[in-house]
Design a protein around this motif. Sequence first.
Motif, mmCIF file in Angstrom:
data_model
loop_
_atom_site.group_PDB
_atom_site.id
_atom_site.type_symbol
_atom_site.label_atom_id
_atom_site.label_comp_id
_atom_site.label_asym_id
_atom_site.label_seq_id
_atom_site.Cartn_x
_atom_site.Cartn_y
_atom_site.Cartn_z
ATOM 1 N N ILE A 1 0.585 -1.157 0.023
ATOM 2 C CA ILE A 1 -0.210 0.146 0.009
ATOM 3 C C ILE A 1 0.881 1.248 0.059
ATOM 4 C CG2 ILE A 1 -1.607 1.296 1.338
ATOM 5 C CD1 ILE A 1 -2.995 -1.216 2.163
ATOM 6 N N ALA A 2 1.888 1.185 0.649
ATOM 7 C CA ALA A 2 3.049 2.388 0.824
ATOM 8 C C ALA A 2 3.555 2.597 -0.489
ATOM 9 C CB ALA A 2 3.849 2.302 1.779
ATOM 10 N N TYR A 3 4.022 1.230 -0.995
ATOM 11 C CA TYR A 3 4.849 1.680 -2.580
ATOM 12 C C TYR A 3 3.592 2.305 -3.360
ATOM 13 C CZ TYR A 3 6.467 0.339 -6.870
ATOM 14 O OH TYR A 3 6.814 0.393 -8.262
ATOM 15 N N GLY A 4 2.450 1.584 -3.316
ATOM 16 C CA GLY A 4 1.304 1.982 -4.445
ATOM 17 C C GLY A 4 1.182 3.679 -4.225
ATOM 18 N N ALA A 5 1.108 4.025 -2.985
ATOM 19 C CA ALA A 5 0.896 5.558 -2.701
ATOM 20 C C ALA A 5 2.007 6.366 -3.290
ATOM 21 C CB ALA A 5 0.433 5.801 -1.385
ATOM 22 N N ALA A 6 3.161 5.723 -2.932
ATOM 23 C CA ALA A 6 4.337 6.665 -3.321
ATOM 24 C C ALA A 6 4.572 6.470 -4.873
ATOM 25 C CB ALA A 6 5.664 6.001 -2.730
ATOM 26 N N HIS A 7 4.120 5.495 -5.468
ATOM 27 C CA HIS A 7 4.345 5.526 -6.928
ATOM 28 C C HIS A 7 3.274 6.376 -7.582
ATOM 29 C CE1 HIS A 7 5.677 3.403 -10.477
ATOM 30 N NE2 HIS A 7 4.342 3.229 -10.978
ATOM 31 N N GLN A 8 1.989 6.258 -7.315
ATOM 32 C CA GLN A 8 0.935 7.216 -7.633
ATOM 33 C C GLN A 8 1.433 8.647 -7.570
ATOM 34 O OE1 GLN A 8 -1.883 6.384 -9.284
ATOM 35 N NE2 GLN A 8 -2.627 8.365 -9.313
ATOM 36 N N SER A 9 1.926 8.950 -6.485
ATOM 37 C CA SER A 9 2.285 10.267 -6.041
ATOM 38 C C SER A 9 3.239 10.915 -7.294
ATOM 39 C CB SER A 9 2.863 10.523 -4.841
ATOM 40 O OG SER A 9 3.421 11.928 -4.615
ATOM 41 N N ARG A 10 4.142 9.818 -7.414
ATOM 42 C CA ARG A 10 5.281 10.128 -8.319
ATOM 43 C C ARG A 10 4.772 10.406 -9.739
ATOM 44 N NH1 ARG A 10 9.731 6.082 -10.570
ATOM 45 N NH2 ARG A 10 7.762 4.864 -9.956
ATOM 46 N N LEU A 11 4.191 9.557 -10.111
ATOM 47 C CA LEU A 11 3.400 9.459 -11.470
ATOM 48 C C LEU A 11 2.373 10.582 -11.834
ATOM 49 C CD1 LEU A 11 2.560 5.703 -12.022
ATOM 50 C CD2 LEU A 11 4.321 7.176 -12.988
ATOM 51 N N SER A 12 1.602 11.026 -10.577
ATOM 52 C CA SER A 12 1.003 12.124 -10.766
ATOM 53 C C SER A 12 1.708 13.500 -10.981
ATOM 54 C CB SER A 12 -0.211 12.244 -9.295
ATOM 55 O OG SER A 12 -0.727 11.353 -9.347
ATOM 56 N N LYS A 13 2.707 13.687 -10.523
ATOM 57 C CA LYS A 13 3.741 14.868 -10.538
ATOM 58 C C LYS A 13 4.313 14.915 -11.938
ATOM 59 C CE LYS A 13 4.983 15.174 -5.696
ATOM 60 N NZ LYS A 13 6.194 14.894 -4.929
ATOM 61 N N LYS A 14 4.535 13.676 -12.424
ATOM 62 C CA LYS A 14 5.082 13.750 -13.768
ATOM 63 C C LYS A 14 4.019 13.889 -14.857
ATOM 64 C CE LYS A 14 7.328 10.208 -16.562
ATOM 65 N NZ LYS A 14 8.127 8.913 -16.750
ATOM 66 N N GLU A 15 2.861 13.301 -14.566
ATOM 67 C CA GLU A 15 1.683 13.909 -15.375
ATOM 68 C C GLU A 15 1.390 15.100 -15.352
ATOM 69 O OE1 GLU A 15 -1.059 13.326 -18.543
ATOM 70 O OE2 GLU A 15 0.382 11.663 -17.796
ATOM 71 N N GLU A 16 1.354 15.924 -14.385
ATOM 72 C CA GLU A 16 1.177 17.259 -14.156
ATOM 73 C C GLU A 16 2.017 17.994 -15.096
ATOM 74 O OE1 GLU A 16 1.567 20.483 -10.561
ATOM 75 O OE2 GLU A 16 0.386 18.571 -10.062
#
Length: 81
Positions: free
Chosen positions: A24-39
Amino acid sequence: MSQAPVRVSPLIKFGRWSLLLVGIAYGAAHQSRLSKKEEKVREIEGQQKAVRDAKLAEEKKRSAEAEARALAELSKPTPKQ
């Protein structure tokens, strides 16, 4: 006749829960990183869209002017000989 459930070792329970939480922690961190990249990508696309829209508007304007000239030339009466 159903048998009583098998008792699971506390070590296995701990391992399952810890892996679940790590996932769950990995998924949250990965999602955050991908969201910043997509932004960042969307920001760049927004800038490119403004330039692209300006080019398209200019091209459309030139096309409309050329079409108007062509229609004007076609509508001119030709001298009869």
